[in-house]
Design a protein around this motif. Structure first.
Motif, PDB file in Angstrom:
ATOM      1  N   GLU A 138       0.810  -1.218   0.000  1.00 43.56           N
ATOM      2  CA  GLU A 138       0.000   0.000   0.000  1.00 43.56           C
ATOM      3  C   GLU A 138       0.846   1.271   0.000  1.00 43.56           C
ATOM      4  O   GLU A 138       0.337   2.367  -0.236  1.00 43.56           O
ATOM      5  N   HIS A 139       2.151   1.152   0.223  1.00 43.72           N
ATOM      6  CA  HIS A 139       3.019   2.330   0.278  1.00 43.72           C
ATOM      7  C   HIS A 139       3.804   2.538  -1.021  1.00 43.72           C
ATOM      8  O   HIS A 139       4.700   3.391  -1.064  1.00 43.72           O
ATOM      9  N   ASN A 140       3.480   1.791  -2.068  1.00 42.37           N
ATOM     10  CA  ASN A 140       4.189   1.948  -3.345  1.00 42.37           C
ATOM     11  C   ASN A 140       4.060   3.369  -3.899  1.00 42.37           C
ATOM     12  O   ASN A 140       5.001   3.923  -4.466  1.00 42.37           O
ATOM     13  N   GLU A 141       2.878   3.967  -3.724  1.00 45.28           N
ATOM     14  CA  GLU A 141       2.650   5.307  -4.261  1.00 45.28           C
ATOM     15  C   GLU A 141       3.548   6.333  -3.579  1.00 45.28           C
ATOM     16  O   GLU A 141       4.072   7.247  -4.231  1.00 45.28           O
ATOM     17  N   LEU A 142       3.736   6.183  -2.278  1.00 41.43           N
ATOM     18  CA  LEU A 142       4.633   7.088  -1.559  1.00 41.43           C
ATOM     19  C   LEU A 142       6.058   6.932  -2.076  1.00 41.43           C
ATOM     20  O   LEU A 142       6.769   7.921  -2.279  1.00 41.43           O
ATOM     21  N   GLU A 143       6.487   5.713  -2.319  1.00 44.23           N
ATOM     22  CA  GLU A 143       7.850   5.485  -2.807  1.00 44.23           C
ATOM     23  C   GLU A 143       8.066   6.116  -4.177  1.00 44.23           C
ATOM     24  O   GLU A 143       9.113   6.710  -4.429  1.00 44.23           O
ATOM     25  N   THR A 144       7.077   6.020  -5.065  1.00 42.21           N
ATOM     26  CA  THR A 144       7.224   6.652  -6.378  1.00 42.21           C
ATOM     27  C   THR A 144       7.203   8.175  -6.268  1.00 42.21           C
ATOM     28  O   THR A 144       7.900   8.864  -7.015  1.00 42.21           O
ATOM     29  N   ASN A 145       6.433   8.695  -5.312  1.00 42.52           N
ATOM     30  CA  ASN A 145       6.419  10.137  -5.078  1.00 42.52           C
ATOM     31  C   ASN A 145       7.803  10.660  -4.743  1.00 42.52           C
ATOM     32  O   ASN A 145       8.181  11.785  -5.123  1.00 42.52           O
ATOM     33  N   GLN A 146       8.598   9.837  -4.063  1.00 42.86           N
ATOM     34  CA  GLN A 146       9.878  10.296  -3.535  1.00 42.86           C
ATOM     35  C   GLN A 146      10.990  10.380  -4.581  1.00 42.86           C
ATOM     36  O   GLN A 146      12.102  10.781  -4.243  1.00 42.86           O
ATOM     37  N   ILE A 147      10.706  10.031  -5.841  1.00 40.45           N
ATOM     38  CA  ILE A 147      11.763  10.144  -6.853  1.00 40.45           C
ATOM     39  C   ILE A 147      11.379  11.095  -7.989  1.00 40.45           C
ATOM     40  O   ILE A 147      12.193  11.382  -8.862  1.00 40.45           O
ATOM     41  N   GLN A 148      10.180  11.628  -7.967  1.00 39.98           N
ATOM     42  CA  GLN A 148       9.677  12.326  -9.148  1.00 39.98           C
ATOM     43  C   GLN A 148      10.203  13.744  -9.331  1.00 39.98           C
ATOM     44  O   GLN A 148      10.178  14.265 -10.449  1.00 39.98           O
ATOM     45  N   VAL A 149      10.664  14.397  -8.281  1.00 37.03           N
ATOM     46  CA  VAL A 149      11.209  15.747  -8.441  1.00 37.03           C
ATOM     47  C   VAL A 149      12.672  15.803  -8.015  1.00 37.03           C
ATOM     48  O   VAL A 149      13.190  16.855  -7.660  1.00 37.03           O
ATOM     49  N   SER A 150      13.344  14.671  -8.092  1.00 38.09           N
ATOM     50  CA  SER A 150      14.757  14.613  -7.742  1.00 38.09           C
ATOM     51  C   SER A 150      15.627  14.871  -8.964  1.00 38.09           C
ATOM     52  O   SER A 150      15.296  14.470 -10.076  1.00 38.09           O
ATOM     53  N   SER A 151      16.745  15.525  -8.738  1.00 36.43           N
ATOM     54  CA  SER A 151      17.706  15.783  -9.806  1.00 36.43           C
ATOM     55  C   SER A 151      18.664  14.609  -9.970  1.00 36.43           C
ATOM     56  O   SER A 151      19.284  14.443 -11.026  1.00 36.43           O
ATOM     57  N   LEU A 152      18.790  13.805  -8.925  1.00 40.10           N
ATOM     58  CA  LEU A 152      19.700  12.663  -8.937  1.00 40.10           C
ATOM     59  C   LEU A 152      19.059  11.515  -8.170  1.00 40.10           C
ATOM     60  O   LEU A 152      18.444  11.724  -7.124  1.00 40.10           O
TER      61      LEU A 152
END
Length: 308
Positions: A138-152
């Motif tokens: 159920e936390h997959n969406e949070l994990e994908t959120n955490q890479i979407q505005v990263s520069s690296l």
């Protein structure tokens, strides 16, 4: 430092992905190259416990723990104020470790508002545990959120997985964030980090409340045997995704630090110094409450004592 302005690097990633490992690597690398880092650590419970783990690398007056606040919403003003009060230094750089459930997109949206002009626009680095990527239920969406505005994006836990698994994860990351550079800690060029710029990637909508989790902490007595640590970690429900603790074993003069990561693996290592807030057991995840932790401690100690 670029254009005489100080870079701000925010490290995000799911619980247990390896943010602290990356941060220690960054500290060692920057200090060896005559940079002067300032570190901000955010956690639900007792960020001071984490801060002391860096005491061999950096003076404690260059570390600011922020406990009990969500720096992507309610704690953003406090975070911004802390940054603005950081002393100006030659070759200064600010490193922020966000807690493992942070809404990384919201954090970057609001962090750069109201910062002093001596700082560059904040950039974000995501740590991705390749082994467990998108195995969070159920936390997959949070994990994908955490890479979407990263520069690296920095890949971790890659030494025990197949090349096919790594390729699959990298392809998924590129779909979610085609602008981010992807590397590993071993291949990371730290001197290139201050040159990074904020990403132009557009993030998917995310329900911010999914980033707000239960957390709890209780005092932890001296434990009769080191096996008691494993018993405590086994007794705490799997719904609680992160466990951290610090205490003494038997009559040991030194403290022992331990943690259980979301995949269930338990890690034990020496703790630097004496915990400022005393020996503690901390948890993050659904079901975290003092009674659950106290029961796990008491039952584990009783079970060990019956075997002695």
């Amino acid at each position: 430092m670029v254009n005489n302005k100080e870079a701000i690097i925010t490290v995000v990633g799911f619980l247990g992905a390896g943010k602290t490992t990356l941060l220690k690597h960054l500290l060692t690398s920057f200090i060896s190259k005559n940079w002067d880092p300032f570190v901000i650590l955010n956690d639900y419970e007792n960020a001071y416990l984490d801060a002391q783990q860096f005491s061999e690398q950096i003076e404690l007056n260059s570390i600011k723990p922020l406990s009990g606040s969500c720096i992507c919403c309610s704690g953003i003003v406090e975070l911004r104020n802390v940054i603005n009060r950081i002393p100006a230094r030659k070759n200064g750089i600010t490193l922020i470790e966000a807690n493992g459930t942070s809404d990384a997109c919201t954090l970057m949206e609001f962090l750069g508002v109201g910062l002093n002009e001596r700082f560059l626009p904040p950039i974000q680095i995501s740590v991705v545990d390749v082994k467990n990527w998108q195995h969070r239920g159920e936390h997959n969406e949070l994990e994908t959120n955490q890479i979407q505005v990263s520069s690296l994006i920095v890949l971790t836990h890659i030494h025990t997985i197949s090349s096919d698994r790594k390729t699959t994860v990298v392809e998924e990351l590129k779909i979610l964030n085609p602008f981010a550079k992807i590397t590993t800690i071993e291949n990371l060029n730290v001197l290139s980090l201050p040159e990074l710029v904020p990403t132009n990637n557009r993030a998917q909508q995310f329900n911010h409340q999914k980033a707000h989790w239960a957390s709890s902490s209780v005092d932890l007595p001296n434990l009769p045997e080191i096996d008691c640590i494993y018993k405590i970690c086994e007794a705490i429900p799997k719904s609680i995704l992160r466990i951290k603790g610090c205490t003494k074993i038997k009559n040991d003069k030194n403290y022992t630090y331990f943690e259980r990561k979301p995949d269930g693996d338990v890690y034990i290592r020496p703790f630097n110094g004496i915990p400022i807030t005393g020996a503690k057991l901390l948890t993050i995840g659904p079901g975290s409450n003092p009674s659950t932790l106290t029961e796990a401690i008491e039952n584990s100690i009783q079970n060990i004592n019956h075997l002695l």
